[in-house]
Design an enzyme around this catalytic site. Structure first.
Site, PDB file in Angstrom:
ATOM      1  N   ASP A   1      11.927  32.311 -19.012  1.00 15.71           N
ATOM      2  CA  ASP A   1      11.346  32.197 -17.754  1.00 15.71           C
ATOM      3  C   ASP A   1      10.917  30.857 -17.457  1.00 15.71           C
ATOM      4  O   ASP A   1      10.419  30.413 -16.312  1.00 15.71           O
ATOM      5  CB  ASP A   1       9.916  32.845 -17.790  1.00 15.71           C
ATOM      6  CG  ASP A   1      10.002  34.527 -17.590  1.00 15.71           C
ATOM      7  OD1 ASP A   1      11.062  34.755 -17.339  1.00 15.71           O
ATOM      8  OD2 ASP A   1       9.096  35.061 -17.993  1.00 15.71           O
TER       9      ASP A   1
ATOM     10  N   ASP B   1       7.474  27.929 -15.234  1.00 13.94           N
ATOM     11  CA  ASP B   1       6.495  29.044 -15.019  1.00 13.94           C
ATOM     12  C   ASP B   1       5.168  28.864 -15.499  1.00 13.94           C
ATOM     13  O   ASP B   1       4.613  27.890 -14.951  1.00 13.94           O
ATOM     14  CB  ASP B   1       7.340  30.256 -15.852  1.00 13.94           C
ATOM     15  CG  ASP B   1       6.686  31.615 -15.411  1.00 13.94           C
ATOM     16  OD1 ASP B   1       6.023  31.795 -14.372  1.00 13.94           O
ATOM     17  OD2 ASP B   1       7.112  32.739 -16.307  1.00 13.94           O
TER      18      ASP B   1
ATOM     19  N   ASP C   1       1.305  31.762 -21.580  1.00 16.97           N
ATOM     20  CA  ASP C   1       1.171  33.164 -21.252  1.00 16.97           C
ATOM     21  C   ASP C   1       0.940  33.816 -22.517  1.00 16.97           C
ATOM     22  O   ASP C   1       1.585  33.690 -23.449  1.00 16.97           O
ATOM     23  CB  ASP C   1       2.513  33.642 -20.577  1.00 16.97           C
ATOM     24  CG  ASP C   1       2.544  33.411 -18.900  1.00 16.97           C
ATOM     25  OD1 ASP C   1       1.762  32.140 -18.513  1.00 16.97           O
ATOM     26  OD2 ASP C   1       3.708  33.868 -18.555  1.00 16.97           O
TER      27      ASP C   1
ATOM     28  N   ARG D   1      -5.589  29.831 -12.118  1.00 13.02           N
ATOM     29  CA  ARG D   1      -5.284  30.700 -13.582  1.00 13.02           C
ATOM     30  C   ARG D   1      -5.532  29.856 -14.486  1.00 13.02           C
ATOM     31  O   ARG D   1      -4.945  29.635 -15.194  1.00 13.02           O
ATOM     32  CB  ARG D   1      -3.866  31.066 -13.461  1.00 13.02           C
ATOM     33  CG  ARG D   1      -3.507  32.040 -12.408  1.00 13.02           C
ATOM     34  CD  ARG D   1      -2.093  32.630 -12.888  1.00 13.02           C
ATOM     35  NE  ARG D   1      -1.664  33.682 -11.683  1.00 13.02           N
ATOM     36  CZ  ARG D   1      -0.403  34.604 -11.534  1.00 13.02           C
ATOM     37  NH1 ARG D   1       0.449  34.209 -12.582  1.00 13.02           N
ATOM     38  NH2 ARG D   1      -0.308  35.014 -10.714  1.00 13.02           N
TER      39      ARG D   1
END
Ligand SMILES: *[C@@H]1O[C@H](CO)[C@@H](O)[C@H](O)[C@H]1NC(C)=O
Ligand SMILES: *[C@@H]1O[C@H](CO)[C@@H](O)[C@H](O)[C@H]1NC(C)=O
Ligand SMILES: *[C@@H]1O[C@H](CO)[C@@H](O)[C@H](O)[C@H]1NC(C)=O
Ligand SMILES: *[C@@H]1O[C@H](CO)[C@@H](O)[C@H](O)[C@H]1NC(C)=O
Length: 457
Positions: free
Chosen positions: A252, A276, A280, A332
């Protein structure tokens, strides 16, 4: 969809390849914020374990077991214990690099920093993590592996001396570097369990290629790397363990992708501008601490839990401590689902949309952070609830304590305001916060450090 099809193939042949990248100084990048694609899309990554091959099904099952063990069923317990005296009150960040005598300003750093023999005592670092990843020892019980070769050409039979060769060794390894280098990964770097990547002493950049993948693994320390300009790569045959390699679909473009991982500590990294996310953590990852790091120039910074339907993410327990969320960030920091997230003593100096958000009733305990809102009057709110009416989210436990709000920043608390207050968590799980006014000092050395052999670091 996550890259995830593995063929069951083995090979242990080593092919020698020659290639190298030039060493690099520690340049601060100057990426324009408007180059970042500001969207608020939500990736719904998932993995169909039914369809995965036997090898990965087994790894997934083992990782789930490890994660269940790593999960503290009562995370509310830790809050009020841990602490050590921390410095004075000072509310502006200095742009100049600190040149004074060695100074360790928070309890994680004080554990190992300022030792002139840090190079001989590298494994001391493994005693230092706090927060939910505090049991991470990485490759402490294994030999040192020195990476000397920046190339990344043979993905199935990596060349000895390369980082890819180091991370698939069998058993624990403490991986260090023999010189400064830029490693441009041809495909994602699939790190196996019980490893430390310790870049102290050199400028080591993972950049302009694929990122780091921690999939169904446990016990990994990542320290002192510059990770930036990571891009999506097409996939292909990649070694993921000493005795296994398989086919991977497209990656990604995350800086660090944690997938079903537990006991992970990321410390003193500098990250920016990845295609990306920067970091994560998904698919039931837990027992993670991200500390002392510096994040800049990025839109969707951290995603903890990628799918509203993946309830297994309820075991997620992640600590963010002593990080600096700096220039050019959008949103985020992090965006959470289901689990328990302790955001403690971080410095939020820039955001364009919001700082902390989530969906699916995550528990968020925000303590002793400094939040400096952007000038935009409609972006002063630190928090953002997604895909839920107030009638629903008012029941999610989001709590702010000791945070310093500047320039109109405000946190909208809701739900159970006792989370993280009870004393059943261990004092190591929940780092005890200092008031937000101390944050500038606590995070003063966020990002990579310039450690020199024979000098206090
Ligand atoms: C921004 O993202 C959207 C949605 O993913 C995409 O359609 C668009 O092409 C992107 N724009 C740029 C400049 O990358
Ligand atoms: C820190 O300094 C600021 C600004 O000078 C002040 O408003 C605040 O009360 C101080 N906090 C502490 C804990 O001393
Ligand atoms: C990692 O180390 C632990 C402790 O030594 C061991 O129990 C575990 O099996 C190791 N994991 C792997 C995948 O080798
Ligand atoms: C709110 O949360 C409590 C405790 O988790 C639960 O018992 C209750 O049913 C929830 N209420 C709503 C309206 O979701």
């Amino acid at each position: 969809m996550i890259p995830f099809r593995a063929l069951f193939l083995c090979s242990l042949l080593f092919v020698v390849v020659y290639s190298d990248a030039p060493p690099d100084g520690d340049k601060t990048p100057d990426v324009e914020v408007d180059k970042i694609n500001v969207t608020d899309t939500d990736t719904d990554k998932g993995i169909d374990v039914e369809k995965a091959d036997e090898y990965w099904q087994k790894r997934a099952a083992e990782a789930q077991k490890a994660a269940q063990k790593a999960f503290n069923p009562d995370p509310d317990s830790v809050a009020d214990n841990f602490n050590a005296a921390v410095g004075h009150n000072n509310s502006r960040r200095s742009l100049r690099r600190y040149r004074g005598p060695c100074l360790a300003t928070n309890p994680i750093d004080r554990c190992w920093r300022c030792d002139p023999n840090w190079d001989k005592n590298r494994k001391k670092l493994a005693e230092c993590p706090l927060g939910f990843g505090h049991q991470t020892i990485g490759g402490k019980r294994g030999p040192i592996y020195v990476v000397t070769d920046a190339s990344d050409e043979n993905l199935v039979d990596p060349k000895p001396g390369t980082l890819r060769h180091a991370v698939v060794q069998n058993g624990p390894r403490w991986i260090i570097f023999g010189r400064s280098m830029i490693i441009r990964l041809s495909q994602e770097l699939i790190i196996s369990s019980n490893k430390t990547i310790d870049a102290r002493g050199f400028n080591v950049h993972i950049a302009f290629g694929a990122g780091l993948t921690l999939q169904f693994v446990h016990n990994i320390i990542i320290h002192g790397l510059h990770i930036h300009d990571i891009i999506s790569k097409s996939g292909g045959m990649i070694r993921d363990a000493f005795d296994h390699y398989g086919f991977r679909t497209q990656s990604d473009g995350d800086g660090i992708s944690i997938f079903g991982g537990s006991h992970i500590w990321i410390d003193h990294v500098s990250m920016y501008n990845c295609q990306d996310g920067l970091i994560d953590a998904i698919m039931g990852s837990t027992a993670i601490t991200i500390s002392n790091s510096h994040f800049t120039h990025h839109n969707e910074v951290m995603l903890f839990g990628a799918s509203d339907s993946y309830k297994e993410d309820s075991i997620m327990q992640i600590t963010l401590a002593f990080n600096h969320f700096g220039r050019g960030l959008v949103q985020r920091m992090p965006r959470c689902r289901f689990g328990f997230f302790h955001v403690v003593n971080n410095d939020y100096t820039h955001w364009l949309m919001y700082a902390i958000g989530g969906s699916q009733h995550p528990t968020i305990v925000s303590q002793g952070n400094r939040f400096i809102a952007p000038p935009n009057p409609s972006a002063k709110q630190i928090t953002k609830r997604e895909y839920a009416d107030e009638s629903e989210w008012k029941n999610w436990s989001w709590r702010s304590e000791g945070d310093l709000m500047i320039n109109g920043a405000y946190f909208v608390p809701a739900g159970d305001q006792t989370k993280g207050k009870k004393s059943d968590f261990s004092r190591y799980d929940m780092i005890k916060f200092k008031p937000g006014a101390y944050v500038k000092r606590l995070t003063r050395f966020a990002g990579t450090l310039e450690c020199q052999v024979g000098k206090p670091c």
